[in-house]
Scaffold this active site. Sequence first.
Site, PDB file in Angstrom:
ATOM      1  CG  ASN A  10     -52.354 -99.361 101.304  1.00 56.01           C
ATOM      2  OD1 ASN A  10     -52.118-100.006 100.284  1.00 56.01           O
ATOM      3  ND2 ASN A  10     -53.287 -99.719 102.172  1.00 56.01           N
ATOM      4  CE  LYS A  12     -56.857 -97.896 101.363  1.00 54.36           C
ATOM      5  NZ  LYS A  12     -57.807 -98.115 102.434  1.00 54.36           N
ATOM      6  CG  HIS A  96     -54.334-102.570 105.332  1.00 54.52           C
ATOM      7  ND1 HIS A  96     -55.695-102.514 105.164  1.00 54.52           N
ATOM      8  CD2 HIS A  96     -53.897-101.282 105.237  1.00 54.52           C
ATOM      9  CE1 HIS A  96     -56.060-101.254 104.965  1.00 54.52           C
ATOM     10  NE2 HIS A  96     -54.988-100.484 105.007  1.00 54.52           N
ATOM     11  CD  GLU A  98     -58.566-101.599 102.957  1.00 53.32           C
ATOM     12  OE1 GLU A  98     -57.728-101.785 102.061  1.00 53.32           O
ATOM     13  OE2 GLU A  98     -58.933-100.451 103.311  1.00 53.32           O
ATOM     14  CD  GLU A 168     -53.636 -98.115 108.559  1.00 60.29           C
ATOM     15  OE1 GLU A 168     -53.479 -97.108 107.865  1.00 60.29           O
ATOM     16  OE2 GLU A 168     -53.902 -99.233 108.083  1.00 60.29           O
ATOM     17  N   GLY A 174     -60.518 -94.957 105.306  1.00 56.33           N
ATOM     18  CA  GLY A 174     -61.314 -94.743 104.092  1.00 56.33           C
ATOM     19  C   GLY A 174     -62.690 -94.152 104.357  1.00 56.33           C
ATOM     20  CB  SER A 211     -59.729 -90.384 107.220  1.00 53.14           C
ATOM     21  OG  SER A 211     -60.634 -91.393 106.826  1.00 53.14           O
TER      22      SER A 211
HETATM   23  C1  PEP Z   1     -54.965 -97.282 104.663  1.00 51.66           C
HETATM   24  O1  PEP Z   1     -55.290 -97.838 103.624  1.00 51.66           O
HETATM   25  O2  PEP Z   1     -54.094 -97.772 105.375  1.00 51.66           O
HETATM   26  C2  PEP Z   1     -55.611 -96.024 105.034  1.00 51.66           C
HETATM   27  C3  PEP Z   1     -55.290 -95.447 106.167  1.00 51.66           C
HETATM   28  O3  PEP Z   1     -56.556 -95.529 104.145  1.00 51.66           O
HETATM   29  P1  PEP Z   1     -57.185 -94.037 104.159  1.00 51.66           P
HETATM   30  O4  PEP Z   1     -56.046 -93.074 104.300  1.00 51.66           O
HETATM   31  O5  PEP Z   1     -57.888 -93.930 102.865  1.00 51.66           O
HETATM   32  O6  PEP Z   1     -58.094 -93.969 105.347  1.00 51.66           O
END
Ligand code: PEP
Length: 253
Positions: A10, A12, A96, A98, A168, A174, A211
Amino acid sequence: MRSKHLLVGNWKMNLGPRQGSSYARQLRESITNLARTDVWVAPPFASLPIVATELKGSLLSVGAQNVHWAESGAFTGETAPSFLTELEATFALTGHSERRTYFGETSDQVAQRTAGAIAAGLEVIACVGETESERNEGRMEKVLEGQLNPVLAKLTQETAKSVIIAYEPVWAIGTGRVASLDDIRGAHQFIQRVWTSFNLPGSAVILYGGSVNPSNFADILALKEVHGALVGGASIKLEQWLDLVKIAEATPV
Ligand code: PEP
């Protein structure tokens, strides 16, 4: 169940058209042999056409970070599922954290987006996850159920195979704080139980996200409850992303 691991990047709101196309070219040139892994990338909408063109004929698939449920209409700023299939995108993310946190998307909207995208022929990665305070208050299962139920309720025996769930935990996205293997196993087992309670065929395909990086991925992917990963930060760093692909390729399915 899928026959391969699934690794989804992703991007983003990173890698606009110019940078995105050059990164996609590097991916195409670097990833030339995959035996155990499907590798998918989700660029931002503005980069999707050029990235899709760049990756045409490669081993990678391209998708979107969100999708609307309607085929057209007065929905300023949104993208119809058929616009994505026209670009030869094969999947979309929905829900997601976000989108939920910054743009107020509700679980009912996530369910609508998911159903609309599947109807147009896309695969959908529906994202769920609890915040840190929800986990600390012992409400993880309630929260996951509240996010999953509307999505699963709209599936049929036929459409269920087009859905992938991404677990997640919000506090791990992040932040560099990866969930423990026990936390991941527990959450994935719970999601699997919710899936089963809807009498859907087979078992859920569940990715972990939060992460993920080359130093923690092998242990996470070795869990039998984990079928792959949804990766943000490490997906836009070429060396790290290629390391993740290597790890997946080295892990028995
Ligand atoms: C994500 O954006 O779905 C995500 C898991 O980000 P990160 O790997 O940076 O934690």
